[in-house]
Write an enzyme that holds these catalytic residues in place. Structure first.
Site, PDB file in Angstrom:
ATOM      1  N   SER A  87      -6.325 -42.958 -23.217  1.00  0.00           N
ATOM      2  CA  SER A  87      -7.245 -43.256 -24.324  1.00  0.00           C
ATOM      3  C   SER A  87      -8.303 -42.163 -24.435  1.00  0.00           C
ATOM      4  CB  SER A  87      -7.925 -44.618 -24.100  1.00  0.00           C
ATOM      5  OG  SER A  87      -8.897 -44.517 -23.072  1.00  0.00           O
ATOM      6  N   SER A  89     -11.596 -42.542 -24.323  1.00  0.00           N
ATOM      7  CA  SER A  89     -12.906 -42.995 -23.867  1.00  0.00           C
ATOM      8  C   SER A  89     -13.671 -41.954 -23.073  1.00  0.00           C
ATOM      9  CB  SER A  89     -12.765 -44.270 -23.031  1.00  0.00           C
ATOM     10  OG  SER A  89     -12.100 -43.995 -21.812  1.00  0.00           O
ATOM     11  N   LYS A 144     -13.728 -43.607 -15.626  1.00  0.00           N
ATOM     12  CA  LYS A 144     -15.044 -43.507 -16.260  1.00  0.00           C
ATOM     13  C   LYS A 144     -15.942 -42.633 -15.381  1.00  0.00           C
ATOM     14  CE  LYS A 144     -13.768 -46.698 -19.248  1.00  0.00           C
ATOM     15  NZ  LYS A 144     -13.425 -46.352 -20.654  1.00  0.00           N
ATOM     16  N   SER A 225     -15.982 -46.502 -25.886  1.00  0.00           N
ATOM     17  CA  SER A 225     -15.578 -46.639 -24.493  1.00  0.00           C
ATOM     18  C   SER A 225     -15.782 -48.079 -24.029  1.00  0.00           C
ATOM     19  CB  SER A 225     -16.382 -45.698 -23.593  1.00  0.00           C
ATOM     20  OG  SER A 225     -16.101 -45.935 -22.230  1.00  0.00           O
TER      21      SER A 225
END
Length: 264
Positions: A87, A89, A144, A225
Site C-alpha cells: 500500500s 501508506s 510504519k 495511513s
C-alpha cells in the site's frame, strides 16, 4: 497462510525423517545387505546391493531438502526477511511494489511462529521504520514509522505531531496543484520526508500516553495511513523487525533494481 508455520513444520518433518533414517532405517538396510551377502557364495552383485541400500523416497527428499529448509528458516527467522510493500501508506519513503529487507535481530532474536523474544539486543528508536504484526489481526504484517516510545505523551492536531508537548519540526519542501505537499520532518535524529496536505481534514488525536511495552506508529503518508491514530499501540510482542533497505521494485512490469537504497 502462515508461511513461518509451514516452514517450521517442513523443517521438523524432514528433520525427523532424516534423523530416523540415520539412527534406524539406514543401519537396518546395511544389516539386510550384510545378511544377504553372507548367504551367497560369490557375494551380491552391484545392482542388487544398490537396490537393497536405496533410500525410500521420503528419506531421499528429506535428506535433500532438510539442510536447505533449515538454512532458510534460520536466515528468515533470525537474520533478514524480505517483504513487499502492498500500500501507499509509507509514501514517499516506500512505494507500492518496493521489496524491502527487514533486520530480524535489530530488536532481539525471536522464536518463529510464536514471536517470543529469547535474546534482547535493542529496542525500537524514534524514527525507525518498523515491521510488526497488526494488533487487530496478527496474521497481517504492517510497516510504519515509530514516532512514540513507552512513556511518551503524543498529540496530533491540525496536521502537527506533538511529542511530550513539543511540536515535531517539519519544513515544506515542495508543493504543487497536482501533488500532495512534501515536507521534511525532523523526528529526533532522523530526517525523512512525509506527505501532509493542509487542505485534507484528516484525523485529530487528543493527547495519549504510550504504555510500557508498546509503541506508537504512523505512516509517512500522513493523510492516507491506517496507523496508531486509528487502532492504538503496537505491543512489543508484535514486533517483527526494522526495515533497512529497498532491494527491488516490481509493480507488475519488469522488476527494477535501479532504486536500491537504504531506508531512512
Amino acid at each position: 497462510m502462515d508461511f513461518a508455520l509451514l516452514l517450521v513444520l517442513a523443517v521438523a518433518l524432514s528433520g525427523v525423517i532424516y534423523l530416523l533414517d540415520v539412527v534406524w532405517l539406514r543401519p537396518k538396510r546395511r544389516e539386510r545387505v550384510a545378511h544377504a551377502d553372507a548367504n551367497t557364495v560369490e557375494g551380491l552383485d552391484p545392482a542388487t546391493r544398490d537396490k537393497l541400500l536405496k533410500e525410500p523416497w521420503p528419506v531421499d527428499y528429506s535428506r535433500s531438502f532438510f539442510p536447505v529448509l533449515l538454512v532458510v528458516l534460520i536466515v528468515r527467522s533470525f537474520i533478514v526477511e524480505p517483504f513487499q510493500i502492498p500500500s501507499g501508506s509509507m509514501r514517499p519513503t516506500l512505494e507500492v511494489g518496493d521489496f524491502i529487507l527487514v533486520n530480524k535481530f535489530a530488536y532481539g532474536l525471536r522464536l518463529p511462529v510464536v514471536n517470543t523474544r529469547f535474546l534482547e539486543v535493542d529496542d525500537p528508536e524514534r524514527g525507525d521504520v518498523m515491521v510488526f504484526r497488526f494488533p487487530e489481526d496478527p496474521s497481517v504484517n504492517f510497516i510504519k514509522r515509530v514516532v512514540g516510545l513507552p512513556g511518551d505523551q503524543l498529540r496530533y492536531e491540525d496536521k502537527q505531531l506533538y511529542i511530550n508537548g513539543e511540536p515535531v519540526p517539519k519544513e515544506l519542501m515542495e508543493e504543487s496543484a497536482s501533488q500532495q505537499p512534501l515536507f521534511e520532518e525532523h523526528l529526533g535524529e532522523v530526517e525523512h520526508y512525509i506527505y501532509n496536505n493542509p487542505r485534507d481534514p484528516g484525523p485529530q488525536m487528543r493527547q495519549v500516553e504510550v504504555p510500557e511495552g508498546h509503541y506508537f506508529t504512523m505512516g509517512d503518508n500522513r493523510d492516507h495511513s491506517n496507523d496508531s491514530r486509528y487502532w492504538g499501540f503496537v505491543p512489543e510482542e508484535n514486533i517483527v523487525g526494522r526495515a533497512f533497505a529497498v532491494w527491488m521494485h516490481w509493480d507488475g512490469g519488469l522488476p527494477s533494481f535501479t532504486d536500491v537504497r537504504r531506508i531512512e
